[in-house]
Structures are given as structure tokens and as C-alpha cells.
Design a protein around this motif. Structure first.
Motif, PDB file in Angstrom:
ATOM      1  N   SER A  71      -3.000  -7.523  -4.285  1.00  0.00           N
ATOM      2  CA  SER A  71      -3.373  -6.945  -5.472  1.00  0.00           C
ATOM      3  C   SER A  71      -2.924  -5.504  -5.547  1.00  0.00           C
ATOM      4  O   SER A  71      -2.796  -5.019  -6.774  1.00  0.00           O
ATOM      5  CB  SER A  71      -4.992  -6.865  -5.324  1.00  0.00           C
ATOM      6  N   ASN A  72      -2.536  -4.897  -4.315  1.00  0.00           N
ATOM      7  CA  ASN A  72      -1.903  -3.448  -4.609  1.00  0.00           C
ATOM      8  C   ASN A  72      -0.435  -3.595  -4.738  1.00  0.00           C
ATOM      9  O   ASN A  72       0.076  -2.624  -5.293  1.00  0.00           O
ATOM     10  CB  ASN A  72      -2.073  -2.876  -3.118  1.00  0.00           C
ATOM     11  N   LYS A 112      -4.884 -10.087 -10.205  1.00  0.00           N
ATOM     12  CA  LYS A 112      -4.998  -8.686 -10.860  1.00  0.00           C
ATOM     13  C   LYS A 112      -3.351  -8.249 -10.894  1.00  0.00           C
ATOM     14  O   LYS A 112      -3.178  -7.311 -11.640  1.00  0.00           O
ATOM     15  CB  LYS A 112      -5.714  -7.733  -9.869  1.00  0.00           C
ATOM     16  N   VAL A 133       0.957  -1.228  -0.128  1.00  0.00           N
ATOM     17  CA  VAL A 133      -0.097   0.134  -0.095  1.00  0.00           C
ATOM     18  C   VAL A 133       0.780   1.205  -0.060  1.00  0.00           C
ATOM     19  O   VAL A 133       0.552   2.211  -0.495  1.00  0.00           O
ATOM     20  CB  VAL A 133      -0.893  -0.114   1.164  1.00  0.00           C
TER      21      VAL A 133
END
Ligand code: NAG
Ligand code: NAG
Ligand code: NAG
Ligand code: NAG
Ligand code: NAG
Ligand code: NAG
Ligand code: NAG
Ligand code: NAG
Ligand code: NAG
Ligand code: NAG
Ligand code: NAG
Ligand code: NAG
Length: 714
Positions: free
Chosen positions: A209-210, A234, A185
Motif C-alpha cells: 500500500s505504500n 489503495k 517504504v
């Protein structure tokens, strides 16, 4: 020109401010030295009256500020001083490959200058301290704490301050708890997360996913469970996804969205379902490892589109059907194809033989049918070929075809050709490099063929489970590298020849077979250990279950290298030769089910590594020595010798014979295994105990798990 050069030098030296590092930096470095109990000779170099920029392992910038401390592989012992955090210009600290202990000072992780911190390969302990989320941004880019003894959870908030982090490498420690839930993040540049060989549990966090710059995610050999979260799919930047040997479940549905994958390693989990057709989207895929899962179904056409594939490992699943959908012609980069233990049917597709770079092909234990194609000769680099139990017929033709595969080093042909005859004439031109040969459990008639004598590099030969007759040929001692011979369960006759007592590899403890790697790992027979090279196997002779007669030759004492000797279930007579006590490396000795007479040589107690011993069902007499290893063998080792006496058999010795002392309780099989393994690992160091989890899940259920030091393998 020279005068211009001179002028430049003068100029440079004039503008240089001071010519030495500051006292404070010297003192910080000396604090490091003070914390060491072994300094690898640094004290000599790090003299107080000299410029610390000139000290070993130290680099400064033009301003004479220390920027690099690189003290690797110096055998340093002691603790890492927190005072290193006072070097305000320090950019890179590399202390890898020493013997440092204690914790990693938080001052270093949270340093406001350090970019690269590498303390890998030490013995550091404790946890990684958590930095409060209010900590200002830190410049750290590379943190390598791999191969230490760190414990506790990985921090969760620390990463918020690590806004520049690119590489986090914490592999091979003892971290527990979860994978950090949102490592990226604040650190959007995180490209490498390497956490393998720890004890992490829980799920793969969706927060990954970040991680939009993540290229490598590696967390194999942990205790992770659950499915792969959709969120992971992703992260299309991923090139290497490696999660082997966890407890992950589910199917591979979404994984083909990771279109940049080069490596996909999900082996040793509990994945199910089939390989999706869309696997063809993974155009860059080179390594596909799905071995030891519960996957099923037919291999999809899409696999043909993964034209960069180098390795396909589907070993130990339930894949089925014919291989016809896959066009191997397009997989021209393929080097290793492993389909061991599946349910593939039909014939081996001809298109496989166009994969001209193949070095390893393992098709064993699948219900294929049909004969071997002559086109296998196209595989000029093929070194490892495993075709056991795939219903092959016509051994004569098979060997004829294979004899043109000149690169072969390892060849498995067992459990085929039932009740055919061992061919006597085979052209061996192509087998010159053969080191490992299996023609076992084929119920072949005939004799031990002479063409085997022309395989100069043969190290391991397996002919057990046939119906071969005749004697052991005299040429056997001309196989200079042979260290493992299993001809048990045949109908061989004659005496144990003296030639067998002159095998160069078995005669000495010091001779080691050439150290070459198998192209694919193999397992010992009950799948207890995994081996990467033939030389990791113990030296062994197995002549059991034949009709050998006569005495055990005294020259047996020459085979000093032997780890395992099995002469059981023959018709051997005479005494157990005293010289057998010279085989000090023996871990397993089985002379049971013969006609041996006389007493048990007391000097057998000198065989300190002996963990399996069986002389049952002979005609031995006298007392069972009650010393050393003997007290640890079960009663069954001695049974069926009416004239033997001792506490472990029904017949107790008279007082004249014994002088008995109390006996250790009979060992449990389990502890014998451990003792054997310890001795084995000490001796070889190269065989690796197969992963306990895989063992528990896939093998222990199906084997009796008693490890014999045999060199038979799959
Ligand atoms: C150097 O570091 C130590 C430990 O982190 C700290 O206690 C000390 O105050 C520092 N000294 C200076 C001069 O910065
Ligand atoms: C630290 O030093 C070792 C040994 O010289 C080297 O292999 C390693 O790459 C270095 N670490 C970093 C992060 O450069
Ligand atoms: C992690 O560190 C170990 C040892 O320091 C090294 O061998 C390995 O290549 C590193 N892994 C990655 C992905 O950088
Ligand atoms: C530690 O990891 C870094 C980054 O992956 C790598 O550059 C370095 O070589 C590793 N250190 C060692 C000793 O392998
Ligand atoms: C993290 O990813 C989630 C969804 O993938 C998104 O909603 C969220 O905004 C992202 N957070 C940051 C800080 O990028
Ligand atoms: C592994 O994880 C399971 C839960 O998934 C847990 O019950 C078990 O104790 C863990 N084992 C270890 C060694 O951490
Ligand atoms: C494989 O590639 C061919 C041609 O490149 C394409 O027509 C086909 O759709 C692809 N199949 C898959 C499953 O990706
Ligand atoms: C193997 O495949 C056959 C059909 O081809 C099927 O009947 C059988 O159940 C399968 N065996 C296993 C163990 O999956
Ligand atoms: C060989 O394969 C057959 C059928 O494919 C199977 O029934 C048999 O158990 C296998 N033999 C061994 C020794 O695994
Ligand atoms: C086996 O193959 C050879 C050719 O290599 C052939 O001459 C022979 O007839 C075959 N045997 C059988 C039983 O088919
Ligand atoms: C001996 O070999 C035969 C095949 O020749 C096989 O059927 C039998 O099971 C084997 N016995 C043992 C104990 O391995
Ligand atoms: C082997 O044993 C015999 C008798 O036990 C002994 O005389 C001889 O010296 C031993 N040879 C070696 C090489 O240890």
C-alpha cells in the motif's frame, strides 16, 4: 562557414582534457575479460594500447570516464567480475542475453554510480545479497535480473538503500520465500515490480500500500495464497495487476477501487463470487482475465461501462444466467470474448454481433439455446469461432450463415445438430481461409461432403462421432495442407483409398503446416497440453471405428510424416505391411480389432518413438519380437491373437521360435507419458505443457490423463 567549423573543432579538441580513458578503467574492464571463458571476440577489440572509450560496447562521457558497458547477445561465458564496480562513472551496465554464470557481484547492486543494471537472460545463480539497512542511499533505478537461475529469498532490507528504484524485474528465476513486505517504504518511486515465474509463496503483502507510484505488479506463476489484501486496493496508481496461476482466494469486491487498471489478470486461481457491478468503474480496463477460477453469478450491467475492453476471458468458471444485462454495443473495442465451460443460458445476445472488431468468440460448452443469428456475418474480422455443445440446430442453415464469414480460420461446431443430415451443398466462398474445422459428435447421417474439397487451406478436419456412410472420397489428397484427419466412429466403408496415401502433408517429415497462431489457446482432448498454433499438433490419421475393409495398403509407408495412425475397430484383413516400418516418426500405432493375419514385422523395432502400440484382437501369429520398444508395451497390446506367442501373452513360444531374453518390467503409464512428452516437445517445441498447477486442479481429476498423440482438441 568552413573556417568557422574548423575553428570550432580546434577549440573543442583544445579544451578536451586527456584523450583516453584511465589505466585504472582499462584494468577494471580487463578484469571483466579475464573472468570470461568465452569473450565473443572482445579481446580483439579491447586492445591495451588503444583508448578503452573506443572499445566495443563501451561509451565514455566528455571526461573520458566509462559511463556505459553494453555487451549483449555476444555469447559471453564465464563470471561477471566485481571489478566493474571500480568504474566510478559507470551509469549503465547491460550484459543481457549471454551465457554468464556465477553470482551477481554485490559491488554492482550496491554501486554508488550505476543507475541501470540489466543482467537478464543469463545463467546466473546464487542469491541476491542483503544490504545492511545502514547502507547509504544508492542511485540504482532499474534492476533487471530476469531469466536467470537465482535462488533464495528476495532481500528485504536492501530496498531501504534503493531510494531511487523504479523498476525491479526478477521474473523467471527460482526465488522462494515471500514477496518483499515493504519494498516501497524507502523507494516511493517504485513503478514496476515484476516477479512472475518464480516459486514465491505466502500472501500478497499489505505493505504494498505504500507503493504510491506503482503501475505494474506482476507475480503470476508462483505459489502465492490468501486473499488480495484491502491495502492493495489503495494503490490506485496501478495500471497492470497480473497474478495468474497462484492459489489466491476470495472475491473481487475491492478491486474496482483500482480505477486506473488497464490489465487485470487473475486467471488460474481460486477466486469465487461474482463480478461486481462496480466493475464499470474501471473505465480504462482493456484486458480482463478471470479464466480458470470458481467464479459464479450473472455478468453485471456495469461491464458495459468498460468501453475500452479488448479481451474478456471468463473460460472455465461457473458463471450463469443470461447475457442480457451486458450491452455489448458499448464494447466496440472487444476483440476476444471467451466464455468456454460456463453455465450461461438463454440465447446468444444479438448485441454481440455489433462488436465488429471481434477476432475470437468462444461460447462452447454452455447450455445456450436457439439458432445462430445471421448477424454473425457482421463480424468481418472473426477468425476463431467456437460453438461446440451450445445446442445449435439446423446445420444446413448454420453453415449457410457462416459461409459469409470470410475471415474464419478455426471453426468448432461439434456436439450440436444431433441426428441431422450432413448438407451436401454449401457455398464455400466464405470458408476459403478455414484451417481447422470441427463437425464432430453430431451423429450426422450422410456422407463426407464434397464441398470440403473446396477448402484449400484446411489443415485439421474432425468428423468423428457421426454416422457418415460411404467411402473416403478420392479428392482427399487434393487438400494440400491437411495433416490431421479424424473420421473415426462413423459408418464409413470401402477400402483405404490410395489417395489417402498421397496426402502431401503426411508424405513428408519436412512439410510443416503454415505457422499461424490461434486467436485463443486450445487444449488437447484430455487437456494435458495447451497449444498456440495448429502446426504444433502432430500429424495424425484416425480411421478407427468404421467398416473399412480390404488390406492396409503397402503405400502406407509413404506417409513418413505421420505421428499417429489409428486403424482400429474396422474389418481390415491381410498382413501388416512391412512398409509400415518406414514410418519412423510414429509414436502411436493402433491396428487392434481387425482381421489381420500373418506375423508382426520385426522391423517395427526401428520405430524408436513408438510409445503406444496395439495389435490386440486380430488373427496374428508367430512370436512377438522381443527387442527395442516391444519389451515396453503392456500385455494388452497383444491380447486376443490366439496364435501369437511370447512372454507377454499366455502362449509361450517354443525354443525354435524365440531365443528369449529377459524383459524390462512393463512401464507405468506415467513414465510412458513422460517419454512421449519428451519426444513430442523435442519434435515440436511449440506445444507447451499446460501449467502443472492448472492441470492438477482443473483437469487431472476428470481425465484418465493418458496422453495419446492425437490432434483432437478443445
Ligand atoms: C576494485 O574492486 C575490487 C573488487 O571489488 C577491490 O577488491 C579492489 O580494491 C578495487 N580496486 C580499486 C583500485 O578500487
Ligand atoms: C539491454 O540490451 C538489450 C539488448 O540490446 C535491450 O533489449 C535492453 O532493453 C537493454 N536493457 C536496458 C535496461 O536498456
Ligand atoms: C522483465 O524482463 C524481461 C526480460 O528481461 C522482459 O521481457 C520483460 O518485459 C520485463 N518486464 C517488465 C515489466 O519490464
Ligand atoms: C529489463 O528490464 C528493463 C526494465 O523493465 C527493460 O527496459 C529492459 O528492456 C529489460 N531487458 C531486456 C533484455 O528485455
Ligand atoms: C505505509 O502505509 C501505511 C498505511 O497504508 C502508513 O500508515 C504508513 O505511514 C506508510 N509508511 C510510509 C513510510 O509511508
Ligand atoms: C506452496 O505453498 C504452500 C503453502 O501455501 C506450501 O505448503 C508448499 O510447499 C508450497 N509449494 C512450493 C513448491 O513452494
Ligand atoms: C455506466 O455509465 C452510465 C453512463 O455513463 C452511468 O449512468 C452508470 O451509472 C454507469 N454504471 C456503472 C455501473 O458504472
Ligand atoms: C447451471 O445453472 C442452472 C440454472 O440455470 C443450475 O440449476 C445448475 O446447478 C448450474 N450448474 C452448475 C454446474 O453450476
Ligand atoms: C454438452 O452439454 C450438456 C449440457 O449443457 C452436458 O450435459 C454434456 O455433458 C455436454 N457434452 C460434452 C461432451 O461435454
Ligand atoms: C434449416 O434451415 C433452412 C434454411 O437455411 C430451411 O430451409 C430448413 O427448413 C431448416 N430446417 C429445419 C428442420 O428447420
Ligand atoms: C461414437 O459416436 C456416437 C455418436 O454417433 C457416440 O454416441 C459414441 O459415444 C461414440 N463412441 C465413441 C467410443 O466415441
Ligand atoms: C520402405 O520399406 C521398404 C520395405 O520395408 C523398403 O524397401 C523401402 O526402401 C522403404 N522406403 C523408404 C522410403 O524408406
Amino acid at each position: 562557414m568552413p573556417s568557422l567549423g574548423l575553428a570550432l573543432v580546434l577549440l573543442v579538441s583544445l579544451v578536451s582534457p586527456t584523450s583516453s580513458c584511465t589505466e585504472q578503467e582499462k584494468s577494471s574492464l580487463h578484469q571483466l575479460l579475464a573472468g570470461l571463458s568465452r569473450d565473443g571476440g572482445l579481446t580483439a577489440s579491447w586492445r591495451h594500447d588503444t583508448d578503452c572509450c573506443a572499445w566495443e560496447g563501451i561509451t565514455c562521457n566528455q571526461d573520458m570516464k566509462v559511463t556505459d558497458v553494453s555487451l549483449t547477445s555476444l555469447g559471453l561465458e564465464g563470471a561477471i567480475s566485481p571489478f566493474l564496480g571500480n568504474l566510478t562513472g559507470l551509469l549503465r551496465l547491460n550484459l543481457s542475453r549471454n551465457l554468464l554464470t556465477g553470482g551477481l557481484p554485490p559491488e554492482l547492486v550496491s554501486s554508488s554510480s550505476i543507475l541501470v543494471l540489466d543482467v537478464s537472460f543469463n545463467r546466473l545463480t546464487g542469491g541476491l545479497s542483503e544490504l545492511p539497512s545502514s547502507t547509504p542511499a544508492r542511485p540504482l533505478q532499474v534492476l533487471n535480473i530476469s531469466s536467470n537461475l537465482f535462488t533464495g529469498s528476495l532481500p528485504s532490507t536492501t530496498w531501504e538503500a534503493m531510494k531511487s528504484l523504479v523498476v525491479l524485474n526478477a521474473s523467471s528465476n527460482r526465488f522462494t520465500g515471500q514477496i518483499p513486505t515493504t519494498p516501497c517504504v524507502s523507494a516511493p518511486s517504485l513503478a514496476v515490480i515484476e516477479l512472475s515465474f518464480n516459486q514465491l509463496s505466502g500472501n500478497i503483502p499489505p505493505g504494498l500500500s505504500n507503493c504510491s507510484a506503482l503501475k505494474l505488479l506482476s507475480a503470476g506463476y508462483n505459489n502465492l495464497s490468501g486473499t488480495l489484501p484491502d491495502a492493495l486496493f489503495k494503490v490506485t496508481s496501478l495500471e497492470h495487476l497480473s497474478l495468474p496461476n497462484n492459489w489466491l482466494v476470495g472475491d473481487l469486491g475491492g478491486i474496482t477501487k483500482l480505477i486506473n487498471l488497464v490489465t487485470l489478470d487473475l486467471g488460474g486461481n481460486e477466486f469465487s463470487g461474482n463480478i461486481p457491478e462496480s466493475i464499470g468503474d474501471l473505465k480504462s480496463l482493456e484486458e480482463l482475465h478471470l479464466e480458470h477460477n470458481s467464479m459464479s453469478g450473472v455478468l453485471p450491467t456495469g461491464l458495459s461501462n468498460c468501453t475500452n475492453l479488448v479481451t474478456i476471458d471468463l473460460n472455465s468458471n461457473q458463471f450463469s444466467g443470461e447475457l442480457t444485462k451486458v450491452n455489448f454495443v458499448s464494447l466496440s473495442n472487444l476483440r476476444k470474448l471467451d466464455l468456454l465451460f460456463n453455465n450461461f443460458t438463454g440465447t446468444v445476445p444479438e448485441s454481440i454481433y455489433s462488436c465488429s472488431k471481434l477476432t475470437a468468440l468462444r461460447l462452447s460448452y454452455n447450455p445456450f439455446h436457439g439458432q445462430l443469428s445471421e448477424k454473425i456475418g457482421n463480424l468481418k474480422s472473426l477468425s476463431f469461432l467456437s460453438l461446440a455443445n451450445i445446442s445449435l440446430t439446423n446445420i444446413t442453415r448454420t453453415l449457410q450463415i457462416l459461409s459469409s464469414s470470410r475471415s474464419l480460420t478455426t471453426l468448432y461446431l461439434g456436439f450440436n445438430f444431433l441426428h441431422e443430415t450432413m448438407p451436401e451443398d454449401v457455398s464455400t466462398d466464405g470458408f476459403k481461409n478455414l484451417q481447422v474445422l470441427y463437425i464432430n459428435h453430431c451423429s450426422l447421417s450422410g456422407k463426407i461432403p464434397d464441398w470440403l474439397s473446396k477448402l484449400p487451406n484446411l489443415g485439421m478436419l474432425f468428423l468423428q462421432g457421426n454416422q457418415l456412410t460411404g467411402p473416403i472420397p478420392e479428392w482427399i489428397s487434393s487438400l494440400h495442407f491437411l495433416f490431421c484427419l479424424d473420421i473415426s466412429n462413423n459408418s464409413l466403408t470401402g477400402e483405404i483409398p490410395s489417395a489417402l496415401m498421397e496426402m502431401p502433408m503426411l508424405e513428408s517429415d519436412n512439410t510443416t503446416p503454415p505457422k499461424v497462431f490461434f486467436e485463443l489457446p486450445v487444449w488437447n482432448k484430455n487437456k494435458f497440453m495447451q497449444y498456440l498454433m495448429p502446426s504444433a499438433f502432430p500429424k495424425a490419421l484416425n480411421l478407427a471405428m468404421n467398416n473399412f475393409s480390404g488390406m492396409i495398403p503397402e503405400e502406407i509407408g509413404q506417409l513418413q510424416g505421420l505421428f499417429s495412425l489409428n486403424l482400429s475397430s474396422n474389418r481390415l484383413s491381410g498382413q501388416i505391411p512391412e512398409q509400415i516400418c518406414n514410418l519412423t516418426n510414429l509414436q502411436m500405432l493402433d491396428l487392434s480389432d481387425n482381421h489381420l493375419t500373418g506375423t508382426i514385422p520385426v522391423a517395427l523395432k526401428n520405430l524408436h518413438f513408438l510409445s503406444r502400440f496395439n495389435i490386440s484382437n486380430n488373427d496374428l501369429e508367430g512370436s512377438i519380437p522381443n527387442v527395442g520398444q516391444f519389451s515396453t508395451f503392456p500385455n494388452s497390446s497383444f491380447g486376443g491373437n490366439p496364435k501369437l506367442c511370447g512372454p507377454m501373452v499366455a502362449n509361450h513360444c517354443g525354443s525354435a521360435e524365440a531365443g528369449l531374453v529377459s524383459i524390462d518390467p512393463i512401464k507405468q503409464n506415467g513414465s510412458e507419458v513422460i517419454i512421449f512428452m519428451t519426444a513430442f516437445v523435442v519434435f515440436f517445441g511449440v506445444g507447451v505443457l499446460y501449467d502443472q498447477k492448472i492441470l492438477a486442479r482443473h483437469w487431472l481429476k476428470t481425465c484418465n490423463c493418458y496422453h495419446r498423440p492425437s490432434c483432437d482438441m478443445i
